[in-house]
Write an enzyme that holds these catalytic residues in place. Structure first.
Site, PDB file in Angstrom:
ATOM      1  N   THR A   1       1.547  -4.489   4.232  1.00 45.34           N
ATOM      2  CA  THR A   1       1.296  -5.040   5.646  1.00 45.34           C
ATOM      3  C   THR A   1       0.908  -6.263   5.622  1.00 45.34           C
ATOM      4  O   THR A   1       0.844  -6.968   6.797  1.00 45.34           O
ATOM      5  CB  THR A   1       0.380  -4.039   6.112  1.00 45.34           C
TER       6      THR A   1
ATOM      7  N   THR B   1       0.900  -1.002  -0.119  1.00 44.45           N
ATOM      8  CA  THR B   1      -0.071  -0.007  -0.089  1.00 44.45           C
ATOM      9  C   THR B   1       0.773   1.190  -0.047  1.00 44.45           C
ATOM     10  O   THR B   1       0.406   2.180  -0.683  1.00 44.45           O
ATOM     11  CB  THR B   1      -0.887   0.109   1.257  1.00 44.45           C
TER      12      THR B   1
ATOM     13  N   THR C   1      -1.312 -21.659  19.758  1.00 47.75           N
ATOM     14  CA  THR C   1      -2.618 -21.339  20.065  1.00 47.75           C
ATOM     15  C   THR C   1      -3.378 -20.569  18.984  1.00 47.75           C
ATOM     16  O   THR C   1      -2.827 -19.724  18.262  1.00 47.75           O
ATOM     17  CB  THR C   1      -2.825 -20.816  21.389  1.00 47.75           C
TER      18      THR C   1
HETATM   19  N1  ASP Z   1      -2.748  -5.459   0.214  1.00 49.93           N
HETATM   20  C1  ASP Z   1      -1.466  -4.719   0.864  1.00 49.93           C
HETATM   21  C2  ASP Z   1      -0.209  -5.571   0.754  1.00 49.93           C
HETATM   22  O1  ASP Z   1      -0.072  -6.310   1.776  1.00 49.93           O
HETATM   23  C3  ASP Z   1      -1.888  -4.121   2.180  1.00 49.93           C
HETATM   24  C4  ASP Z   1      -1.033  -3.215   2.759  1.00 49.93           C
HETATM   25  O2  ASP Z   1       0.182  -3.188   2.268  1.00 49.93           O
HETATM   26  O3  ASP Z   1      -1.364  -2.484   3.748  1.00 49.93           O
HETATM   27  O4  ASP Z   1       0.596  -5.353  -0.046  1.00 49.93           O
END
Ligand code: ASP
Length: 347
Positions: free
Chosen positions: A93, A15, A279
């Site tokens: 992310t 992102t 877990t």
């Molecule tokens: N879909 C994106 C990724 O993981 C989400 C992000 O970067 O926040 O590349």
């Protein structure tokens, strides 16, 4: 110090650097954009006392991440290790904690900061969290510029915390503080100052960096749910997998019915699988001796994942099986703390 003030900035996508895929339609799905297209949003970097050197890799949404890409990242860091004070990886992310964990195992005796960061909102948008995450990461990756202590670890810097990568998890799909480290304290806090938590940071290694070059990708995660069918487990075990992360209930508990336990036994005895118990809970550790529903797994030779994150258990299995160790050695090593990913097992 070699490479003082210089940081290799490895751009993988995510992102942080995305733009609408259809330039004529701002509502079109986001896709990673070349760094040059973002230059209008990065002028703050020009005033930094850190010199970032851009290293673009194939740009992906991190949902497309693979173990092969992790090996490439580790190689890039190994090849450029002497010339830089630290490394920042711009990354999506969604799978950032998997990549951070993989690098923590692949980069043995790491003596320099490797900081992964990204953002919830792209650099190109006014309310973005990307620029601040990037600038702070560059500062932590070049500690000599502002007399910070070196952090010789693979970390995730996100919003206001610096976390050990192999302890971190993505916990929010939208909040600015999207990552947490449920079973280990933060390595640092970011506010008007950058404060590092020296007590929790790994010491500098005594040996030279060693970059590992193999991962076993025949490893799966199976999440238990009430009513899970034993024959489905057996069919998964018959696919040629070599390691299984079993995400169990509570403190490492699972059904005690005969079919279920026989399927687990089949996997361990007949298929020579290493089965690791972690877990499903957001925090806490596995303690298989505590309930009858855990003791059955322990008796069959299921390995405790203790307080490892599911990401750490999966990637550690890939790493240990990739080294070519036999299942018994892998079982022992899974329970040993290799890179700060695990607290002592209490079973
Ligand atoms: N879909 C994106 C990724 O993981 C989400 C992000 O970067 O926040 O590349």
């Amino acid at each position: 110090m070699s490479g003082a003030g210089k940081v290799l900035l490895i751009y993988t996508g995510g992102t942080v650097g995305m733009l609408p895929s259809d330039g004529a339609n701002p509502e079109s799905p986001l896709a990673p954009a070349a760094w040059e297209r973002l230059s209008g949003f990065t002028s703050a970097l020009d005033t930094l006392d850190v010199e970032p050197v851009m290293y673009p890799l194939p740009l992906i949404d991190s949902s497309n991440m693979t173990p092969g890409y992790w090996l490439d990242l580790a190689r890039v860091i190994g090849d450029n290790y002497a010339g830089f004070e630290g490394f920042v990886i711009l990354h999506g992310t969604d799978t950032m904690s998997f990549t951070a964990t993989a690098l923590s195992f692949l980069l043995e005796n790491l003596g320099k900061p490797v900081i992964l960061t990204g953002s919830q909102i792209p650099l190109s948008e006014p309310r973005n969290d990307a620029l601040q995450n990037l600038v702070t990461s560059l500062m932590i990756a070049a500690p000599s510029a502002r007399a910070l202590a070196p952090v010789p670890e693979v970390c995730i810097l996100f919003h206001d915390v610096l976390l050990r990568g192999n302890r971190a998890r993505k916990v929010s799909a939208s909040a600015y503080n999207g990552f947490a480290s449920p079973n280990y304290g933060a390595l640092g806090w970011v506010g008007t100052h950058i404060e590092l938590n020296a007590k929790l940071i790994r010491p500098l290694p005594e040996r030279a960096l060693h970059v590992h070059e193999r991962l076993e990708d025949k490893v799966v995660t199976i999440e238990l749910f009430p009513g899970i069918k034993a024959d489905i487990l057996r069919r998964i075990f018959d696919t040629g997998v070599r390691g299984v992360v079993l995400r169990t209930f509570g403190a490492g508990n699972a059904p005690t019915d005969k079919e279920f336990l026989q399927a687990v036994e089949y996997g361990i005895r007949e298929r020579e699988l290493v089965i690791v118990n972690v877990t499903q809970c957001g925090e806490g550790a596995v303690a298989m001796g505590r309930y009858e529903t855990g003791a059955g797994l322990l008796a069959l030779g299921v390995v405790s994942g203790a307080d490892m994150t599911p990401e750490a258990a999966l990637v550690k299995l890939q790493f240990l099986l990739g080294r070519g160790d036999d299942p018994d050695t892998v079982k022992q090593m899974m329970q040993r703390n290799l890179r700060g990913e695990l607290s002592p097992v209490k079973d």
